[in-house]
Each structure stands twice: as structure tokens, then as C-alpha cells.
Design a protein around this motif. Sequence first.
Motif, short mmCIF file in Angstrom:
data_model
loop_
_atom_site.label_atom_id
_atom_site.label_comp_id
_atom_site.label_asym_id
_atom_site.label_seq_id
_atom_site.Cartn_x
_atom_site.Cartn_y
_atom_site.Cartn_z
N ARG A 141 -1.75 8.44 -0.12
CA ARG A 141 -1.47 8.02 1.26
C ARG A 141 -1.89 6.57 1.46
N ALA A 142 -1.26 5.91 2.41
CA ALA A 142 -1.60 4.53 2.77
C ALA A 142 -2.11 4.50 4.20
N TYR A 143 -3.14 3.67 4.42
CA TYR A 143 -3.76 3.55 5.75
C TYR A 143 -4.09 2.09 6.05
N ALA A 157 0.83 -1.21 0.00
CA ALA A 157 0.00 0.00 0.00
C ALA A 157 0.86 1.26 0.00
N ARG A 158 1.93 1.24 0.77
CA ARG A 158 2.81 2.42 0.81
C ARG A 158 3.49 2.66 -0.54
N MET A 159 3.88 1.60 -1.23
CA MET A 159 4.52 1.75 -2.54
C MET A 159 3.55 2.36 -3.55
N ILE A 160 2.32 1.85 -3.62
CA ILE A 160 1.35 2.37 -4.57
C ILE A 160 0.97 3.81 -4.21
N ALA A 161 0.80 4.09 -2.92
CA ALA A 161 0.50 5.46 -2.50
C ALA A 161 1.61 6.41 -2.94
N GLU A 162 2.84 5.96 -2.86
CA GLU A 162 3.97 6.79 -3.29
C GLU A 162 3.91 7.04 -4.80
N GLU A 200 -8.25 -8.61 8.85
CA GLU A 200 -7.21 -8.10 9.75
C GLU A 200 -5.87 -8.07 9.04
N GLY A 201 -5.12 -6.99 9.23
CA GLY A 201 -3.82 -6.85 8.60
C GLY A 201 -3.88 -6.22 7.22
N SER A 202 -5.05 -5.81 6.76
CA SER A 202 -5.20 -5.21 5.44
C SER A 202 -4.79 -3.73 5.47
N TRP A 203 -4.36 -3.24 4.30
CA TRP A 203 -4.00 -1.84 4.12
C TRP A 203 -4.63 -1.34 2.83
N ILE A 204 -4.78 -0.02 2.71
CA ILE A 204 -5.35 0.58 1.51
C ILE A 204 -4.45 1.73 1.06
#
Length: 158
Positions: free
Chosen positions: A26-28, A16-21, A35-39
Amino acid sequence: MLFHMSMAAERPEQAARMIAELWGGRAYPFPPVAEGSWIAMAGDDRGSAIEFLPLGTEFHEGEGDAMVRDVAGAPVRHGPVHVAIATELSIDQVKAIGARHGAPTKVCSRGPFRVIELWLEGTFMIEVLTAEMQSEYLAAMHFEGWEAFLAEGARIAA
């Protein structure tokens, strides 16, 4: 029009952090489904987002009016699903982000347009399109453009 999609990742937060970059977004954490999912959120006017769920998560229809439920399953590492996303960054900037996150990248032709193949965790292909590539894509991906491409003798890549 695509608003969001979900995909499995061994390391959902890093994905998620890579795609947000790439998006300048932003990644959250993303707790609604598994559980453990990110967006990764683009922050654009369409709410474009990609949800990253832990590898092995499976969606199953909920009973009655209940929402989707997640069930742990066997991790699947490769498949035919991919996504194409836009970025305002250059080819070199995309390659640098991929390298920092351990995601191999390369520029490839899709016939009437080019993409940067970015391989999330070495198994999931994300096609990243720079501004120039987006113009190529938009010039080809309409009925007449695609029919012209096919009429020119387009072939399936070997």
C-alpha cells in the motif's frame, strides 16, 4: 538487513503507488520529513518501505538532538544510487506496471543473476527481482558465490 530507504521523485505519490503495486502493498502520504512525501509499504514482517520525497529535497543534520530537517535544494536527476526489490509478480506483470506508470523496463543480466531494470521517471533505477531472479540472486550473493563469480573472470560491463 535493509528496512527502508528514501529517494527523490518528481511525482512522489505516483512513485509510491507503483512500488506498492509491485509489492502487493500500500502507498500512503508520508508527512514526517518533507511536505508532499509518500511511502510505499510492502506489508511484510520486516516493515519494508521506500519513502519518496519531492525532487530537490535535501537532508541536513538537525541542531543538537533535533531530528533530520529537510531543505529545498537543486533537483538532481541522475546519480549512482539504486535499489533492488523483490516482487511475486511475473516479468510481464512488472513490465505492464512500468508501462502504466511511464517507467521503462527491461530484463538485464548482472552476471550471476538477472534483474528487471525499472526506470522511475526515466532517471532512477530500481532493480525488480521476480521469484526466479530472487533465487539466482540468493545463490550468488554470499561470500563464496561472489568469490566464485570473480574467479571465473567477471568483468565490469562496458
